[in-house]
Design a protein around this motif. Structure first.
Motif, PDB file in Angstrom:
ATOM      1  N   ASP A 244       0.828  -1.222   0.000  1.00 43.15           N
ATOM      2  CA  ASP A 244       0.000   0.000   0.000  1.00 43.15           C
ATOM      3  C   ASP A 244       0.853   1.259   0.000  1.00 43.15           C
ATOM      4  O   ASP A 244       0.521   2.245  -0.644  1.00 43.15           O
ATOM      5  CB  ASP A 244      -0.921   0.023   1.225  1.00 43.15           C
ATOM      6  N   ILE A 245       1.938   1.214   0.720  1.00 42.12           N
ATOM      7  CA  ILE A 245       2.783   2.400   0.793  1.00 42.12           C
ATOM      8  C   ILE A 245       3.505   2.620  -0.524  1.00 42.12           C
ATOM      9  O   ILE A 245       3.522   3.723  -1.068  1.00 42.12           O
ATOM     10  CB  ILE A 245       3.827   2.275   1.927  1.00 42.12           C
ATOM     11  N   ARG A 246       4.095   1.530  -1.049  1.00 44.94           N
ATOM     12  CA  ARG A 246       4.836   1.673  -2.302  1.00 44.94           C
ATOM     13  C   ARG A 246       3.953   2.153  -3.429  1.00 44.94           C
ATOM     14  O   ARG A 246       4.329   2.969  -4.245  1.00 44.94           O
ATOM     15  CB  ARG A 246       5.479   0.347  -2.674  1.00 44.94           C
ATOM     16  N   LEU A 247       2.728   1.633  -3.476  1.00 40.53           N
ATOM     17  CA  LEU A 247       1.808   2.029  -4.543  1.00 40.53           C
ATOM     18  C   LEU A 247       1.085   3.326  -4.187  1.00 40.53           C
ATOM     19  O   LEU A 247       0.205   3.767  -4.903  1.00 40.53           O
ATOM     20  CB  LEU A 247       0.784   0.920  -4.806  1.00 40.53           C
ATOM     21  N   GLN A 248       1.458   3.873  -3.031  1.00 41.30           N
ATOM     22  CA  GLN A 248       0.827   5.115  -2.536  1.00 41.30           C
ATOM     23  C   GLN A 248      -0.686   5.017  -2.586  1.00 41.30           C
ATOM     24  O   GLN A 248      -1.376   5.961  -2.949  1.00 41.30           O
ATOM     25  CB  GLN A 248       1.322   6.308  -3.357  1.00 41.30           C
ATOM     26  N   ARG A 249      -1.165   3.829  -2.222  1.00 42.63           N
ATOM     27  CA  ARG A 249      -2.616   3.644  -2.199  1.00 42.63           C
ATOM     28  C   ARG A 249      -3.218   4.408  -1.037  1.00 42.63           C
ATOM     29  O   ARG A 249      -4.381   4.720  -1.008  1.00 42.63           O
ATOM     30  CB  ARG A 249      -2.942   2.163  -2.015  1.00 42.63           C
ATOM     31  N   LYS A 250      -2.416   4.652  -0.042  1.00 38.58           N
ATOM     32  CA  LYS A 250      -2.947   5.353   1.113  1.00 38.58           C
ATOM     33  C   LYS A 250      -2.076   6.546   1.433  1.00 38.58           C
ATOM     34  O   LYS A 250      -0.864   6.481   1.323  1.00 38.58           O
ATOM     35  CB  LYS A 250      -3.012   4.411   2.307  1.00 38.58           C
ATOM     36  N   SER A 251      -2.697   7.632   1.817  1.00 38.67           N
ATOM     37  CA  SER A 251      -1.931   8.819   2.160  1.00 38.67           C
ATOM     38  C   SER A 251      -1.494   8.728   3.611  1.00 38.67           C
ATOM     39  O   SER A 251      -2.027   7.936   4.378  1.00 38.67           O
ATOM     40  CB  SER A 251      -2.780  10.067   1.963  1.00 38.67           C
ATOM     41  N   THR A 252      -0.515   9.524   3.960  1.00 30.87           N
ATOM     42  CA  THR A 252       0.021   9.487   5.316  1.00 30.87           C
ATOM     43  C   THR A 252      -1.052   9.796   6.352  1.00 30.87           C
ATOM     44  O   THR A 252      -1.050   9.234   7.436  1.00 30.87           O
ATOM     45  CB  THR A 252       1.172  10.505   5.449  1.00 30.87           C
ATOM     46  N   GLU A 253      -1.961  10.690   6.012  1.00 24.87           N
ATOM     47  CA  GLU A 253      -2.999  11.047   7.002  1.00 24.87           C
ATOM     48  C   GLU A 253      -3.977   9.909   7.210  1.00 24.87           C
ATOM     49  O   GLU A 253      -4.427   9.637   8.300  1.00 24.87           O
ATOM     50  CB  GLU A 253      -3.803  12.284   6.557  1.00 24.87           C
ATOM     51  N   GLU A 254      -4.304   9.283   6.084  1.00 28.00           N
ATOM     52  CA  GLU A 254      -5.364   8.288   6.129  1.00 28.00           C
ATOM     53  C   GLU A 254      -4.905   7.020   6.846  1.00 28.00           C
ATOM     54  O   GLU A 254      -5.661   6.395   7.578  1.00 28.00           O
ATOM     55  CB  GLU A 254      -5.757   7.977   4.686  1.00 28.00           C
ATOM     56  N   HIS A 255      -3.647   6.654   6.603  1.00 27.43           N
ATOM     57  CA  HIS A 255      -3.171   5.380   7.135  1.00 27.43           C
ATOM     58  C   HIS A 255      -2.714   5.533   8.583  1.00 27.43           C
ATOM     59  O   HIS A 255      -2.066   6.491   8.942  1.00 27.43           O
ATOM     60  CB  HIS A 255      -2.025   4.838   6.293  1.00 27.43           C
ATOM     61  N   THR A 256      -3.086   4.564   9.375  1.00 32.26           N
ATOM     62  CA  THR A 256      -2.623   4.558  10.748  1.00 32.26           C
ATOM     63  C   THR A 256      -1.940   3.229  10.978  1.00 32.26           C
ATOM     64  O   THR A 256      -1.935   2.383  10.107  1.00 32.26           O
ATOM     65  CB  THR A 256      -3.812   4.691  11.697  1.00 32.26           C
TER      66      THR A 256
END
Ligand code: HEM
Ligand code: 2DC
Length: 469
Positions: A244-256
């Protein structure tokens, strides 16, 4: 001057013979009772040798204080041999659980910031609260289904799933769905693997790592399979987040989630992150679930105490208008009840440290590099330390004169339990929700003994009843 080390009482000359006697006394499941009776026989300090492992055992809070105050910056506990052997066998890196020295310290400091520090733990509350709410929903559905206004069961499997769901939500920021009707068989396999891993550890506890591989017993092979399953499953969860991080599927704010923070910070090599996250995932299943089970049994057996806790929780709820972070600040008695549960039913039978310098315990001179064990189970039931130890009495923690080195369930100092805050929050939120919604009941007379399965667990199933208020 203090007495010499050689005069410490105990039977410590014939290590292998002792191990044989130990085995004959059913020691593998009975470590806690054998220790308690050795303190009866030898007094507050005794020396022991099992196989090649020598130790000095202590029971008093004062001695525990002396030991921990001298532990230094790089404390080391007994490294469970089969756990070390598995990692060496499969060439897996150690996480904080098994690392030592500076390597342990630098990993641990990085992890502390994401797992233990007061700034981050508040952010775990909504994540853990959601899981507790799901447990409630499930409990209500079970009550409905029974058609009898109650849910009676052995809750251990429900609690295993609750605990894994909880720890994964804070680790990965994602839900596994273990409190739904359909449970992913892989998640269930993970739970079974952790139980099997603990269960197969105890018979090999005093066998040196190198020997285990060569003996190649069934227990060793089961142990290897259990760890394999643990690592494979944890790796899948870790890979998901990583992708998810590599594909930037989630933004820093959204992901916990703890893993996400560790990955984006980039302070630890990926392999070290993986190793410690796997340990946390595995460490988060049997520990909190068994403690919650004991807590519910104790509350079911003491309806008066249960009522007082309920009153405290309901008052806190009103005052905080449902804000859980606020509520958690005004539930003194509930927190004491969890401490009291862990006094009678600790997860760890002992705490251990290798001494780094000479220390004086019970007026004996203990040399450096000695393994010293604090008999946590025995201390919790020692009338000298806790008057009327057999009584479940949370209030003792609020009125006790000195609590100095008496509340040691999560260990002490820089090497204490890494999951402590997660475990405490998870258990507090769970019990809050249960007390707000259900009466916990049991047959008043039930006595449930303790079994050592590496961690201490109930010796037989506990049947409890939840009845809507
Ligand atoms: C270590 C107890 C839950 C992960 C420990 C230790 C104890 C303990 C006594 C040894 C501490 C010492 O030597 O001073 C408990 C209890 C729990 C619990 C009573 C719940 C009721 C958890 C959870 C996790 C976890 C939920 C994972 C999130 C760990 C790890 C260590 C550890 C990784 C090793 C830390 C290190 O060596 O740096 N725990 N634990 N524990 N625990 Fe827990
Ligand atoms: C077992 O004589 C008895 O928290 C031994 O979450 C001494 C000993 C050493 C280390 C203890 C262990 C005992 C019991 C289980 C503990 C462990 C340290 C961490 C571990 C207390 C008392 C535990 C359960 C961790 C496990 C994480 C693991 C699954 C990756």
């Amino acid at each position: 001057g203090a007495r010499p080390f050689d005069q410490v009482p105990g039977e410590w000359r014939a290590g292998w013979l002792n191990l044989y006697h130990f085995w004959k006394e059913g020691g593998f499941h009975n470590v806690h009772n054998i220790m308690a009776s050795k303190f009866q026989r030898f007094g507050p300090i005794y020396r022991e040798k099992l196989g090649v492992y020598e130790s000095v055992n202590i029971i008093s809070p004062r001695d525990a204080a002396t030991l921990f105050k001298s532990e230094g910056m790089l404390p080391e506990r007994f490294s469970v041999p089969p756990w070390v052997a598995y990692r060496d066998y499969r060439n897996k890196p150690y996480g904080v659980l098994l690392k030592t020295g500076e390597a342990w310290r630098s990993d641990r400091l990085t992890l502390n910031k994401e797992v233990l520090s007061p700034q981050v733990v508040d952010s775990f509350v909504p994540l853990l609260d959601q899981v507790s709410q799901d447990f409630l929903r499930r409990a209500r559905a079970q009550v409905q289904q029974s058609g009898r206004e109650r849910w009676t069961a052995d809750f251990s499997h429900e609690l295993f799933r609750f605990a894994l769901e909880s720890v994964c939500h804070v680790l990965y920021g994602e839900r596994l769905g273990l409190l739904q009707d359909f449970v992913d068989p892989e998640a269930q396999q993970f739970i079974d693997a952790v139980t099997l891993m603990f269960h197969t550890t105890s018979p090999m506890l005093y066998v040196p790592p190198a020997l285990l591989r060569h003996l190649n017993t069934k227990t060793w092979r089961d142990h290897v399979h259990a760890w394999d399953a643990i690592f494979t499953q944890a790796d899948k969860c870790i890979q998901n987040v990583y992708r998810d991080i590599r594909l930037q599927r989630k933004s820093t704010e959204e992901h916990t989630g703890i893993l996400f923070s560790l990955l984006v910070q980039d302070k630890l090599p990926l392999d070290d992150i993986k190793a410690s996250v796997t340990e946390m995932m595995a460490g988060g299943v049997d520990t909190t679930s068994m403690t919650l089970q004991w807590a519910m049994l104790e509350l079911a057996r003491s309806p008066g105490i249960q009522e007082r806790l309920r009153a405290e929780v309901l008052a806190a709820k009103q005052e905080a208008q449902g804000d859980r972070v606020k509520m958690l600040k005004s539930i003194r008695l509930l927190k004491a009840a969890i401490k009291e549960t862990l006094r009678l039913h600790p997860v760890a039978v002992t705490l251990q440290r290798y001494t780094t310098q000479e220390v004086i315990l019970q007026d004996y001179r203990i040399p450096p590099k000695t393994l010293v064990q604090v008999g946590l189970y025995a201390m919790g039931r020692d009338p000298e330390v806790f008057p009327k130890p057999e009584q479940f009495n949370p209030e003792r923690w609020l009125v006790m004169g000195s609590k100095h080195f008496k509340g040691l369930s999560f260990g002490f100092g820089p090497r204490q339990c890494l999951g402590r805050r997660i475990a405490e929050l998870e258990m507090q939120l769970f019990l809050m929700h249960i007390l707000e919604n259900f009466k916990i009941e049991t047959k008043r007379a039930v006595e449930v003994g303790t079994k050592f399965d590496l961690i201490l667990v109930p010796e037989k199933p506990i049947y409890l009843r939840l009845r809507p208020l």
